[in-house]
Scaffold this motif. Structure first.
Motif, PDB file in Angstrom:
ATOM      1  N   GLY A   1       0.784  -1.233   0.000  1.00 11.53           N
ATOM      2  CA  GLY A   1       0.000   0.000   0.000  1.00 11.53           C
ATOM      3  C   GLY A   1       0.809   1.274   0.000  1.00 11.53           C
ATOM      4  O   GLY A   1       0.273   2.346   0.316  1.00 11.53           O
ATOM      5  N   LEU A   2       2.091   1.189  -0.367  1.00 13.03           N
ATOM      6  CA  LEU A   2       2.932   2.381  -0.399  1.00 13.03           C
ATOM      7  C   LEU A   2       3.194   2.791  -1.848  1.00 13.03           C
ATOM      8  O   LEU A   2       3.555   1.955  -2.680  1.00 13.03           O
ATOM      9  N   ALA A   3       3.028   4.065  -2.151  1.00 10.04           N
ATOM     10  CA  ALA A   3       3.412   4.582  -3.458  1.00 10.04           C
ATOM     11  C   ALA A   3       4.935   4.638  -3.530  1.00 10.04           C
ATOM     12  O   ALA A   3       5.611   4.783  -2.506  1.00 10.04           O
ATOM     13  N   THR A   4       5.488   4.501  -4.723  1.00  9.50           N
ATOM     14  CA  THR A   4       6.940   4.557  -4.886  1.00  9.50           C
ATOM     15  C   THR A   4       7.313   5.508  -6.017  1.00  9.50           C
ATOM     16  O   THR A   4       6.585   5.640  -7.003  1.00  9.50           O
ATOM     17  N   VAL A   5       8.459   6.151  -5.840  1.00  7.47           N
ATOM     18  CA  VAL A   5       9.020   7.034  -6.859  1.00  7.47           C
ATOM     19  C   VAL A   5      10.462   6.591  -7.093  1.00  7.47           C
ATOM     20  O   VAL A   5      11.312   6.732  -6.214  1.00  7.47           O
ATOM     21  N   LEU A   6      10.722   6.000  -8.262  1.00  6.25           N
ATOM     22  CA  LEU A   6      12.071   5.561  -8.622  1.00  6.25           C
ATOM     23  C   LEU A   6      12.631   6.567  -9.619  1.00  6.25           C
ATOM     24  O   LEU A   6      12.095   6.727 -10.721  1.00  6.25           O
TER      25      LEU A   6
END
Length: 218
Positions: free
Chosen positions: A56-61
């Motif tokens: 449930g965590l958004a990620t930014v790579l």
């Protein structure tokens, strides 16, 4: 199903490529800082990101170097250890995330690998009101230098059992990190070398990261 979107993030004098993944009802966001010679396409960090998204965590790579800079660095290796450059750009990415609808109001954490861990810690020190938790995997927190005592976010340091030099560097760095709001934690993954390529070791590191963010970004 999580929505994955390629974006371009403006930074000082450059534009950085990034991939943003937002699961339904995301409860926090984690920005990744890649390390020596790596990029947002790193299969190891994508494995970790997939585990975080499942929780449930958004990620930014984000690529902290442009394509042109990465090409130069592949030959000279002169930029991958420019921690001040990497940290400055990561800080700008964190500020950009804060302005994005659907992400800006979420609690934010940082995940750093190798030299990216130093950049993450410097950014955490620079944005104490924004960065709520930091995880380092096989990182070089020692390269954060004078920034270490200024970190106010809970820090988890994950290292491989069979990576003795980095284990020692992390152990020393842990003594320089503040014990507030919580003491830094150093966890050793049995049987893992620096890149966590041994079967099951990366999954263990990903589970540790998910648990840390789940606790401190709640």
């Amino acid at each position: 199903m999580a929505l994955n979107t390629p974006v371009r993030v403006p930074a000082t004098g450059v534009v950085l490529d990034a991939d943003v993944t937002v699961p339904p009802d995301a409860r926090a966001v984690v920005v990744f800082a890649h390390g020596s010679g790596s990029s947002r396409l790193s299969p190891r960090n994508r494995t970790v990101a997939e585990r975080l998204t499942a929780d449930g965590l958004a990620t930014v790579l984000t690529d902290l170097l442009t394509r042109e800079e990465a090409g130069v660095d592949a030959v000279t290796a002169e930029l991958r250890f420019d921690v001040s450059l990497l940290a400055g750009r990561l800080t700008e990415v964190v500020d950009w995330v804060g302005d994005q609808p659907g992400l800006g109001a979420l609690p934010l954490g940082l995940f750093g690998a190798s030299t990216g861990a130093a950049a993450a810690l410097i950014t955490a020190a620079a944005r104490p009101d924004r960065v709520r938790a930091v995880v380092s995997r096989g990182g070089r927190p020692d390269l954060a230098g004078d920034g270490l005592p200024e970190v106010r976010a809970p820090v988890l340091l994950i290292v491989g059992e069979r990576d003795p030099q980095v284990r020692q560097l992390n152990a020393v760095a842990a003594t320089a990190l503040p014990a507030l709001p919580v003491p830094p934690v150093l966890r050793v993954v049995p049987g893992a070398t620096h890149l966590f390529v041994e079967p099951g070791t990366l999954e263990q590191a990903a589970a540790m990261a998910a648990d840390w963010f789940g606790t401190h970004l709640a």
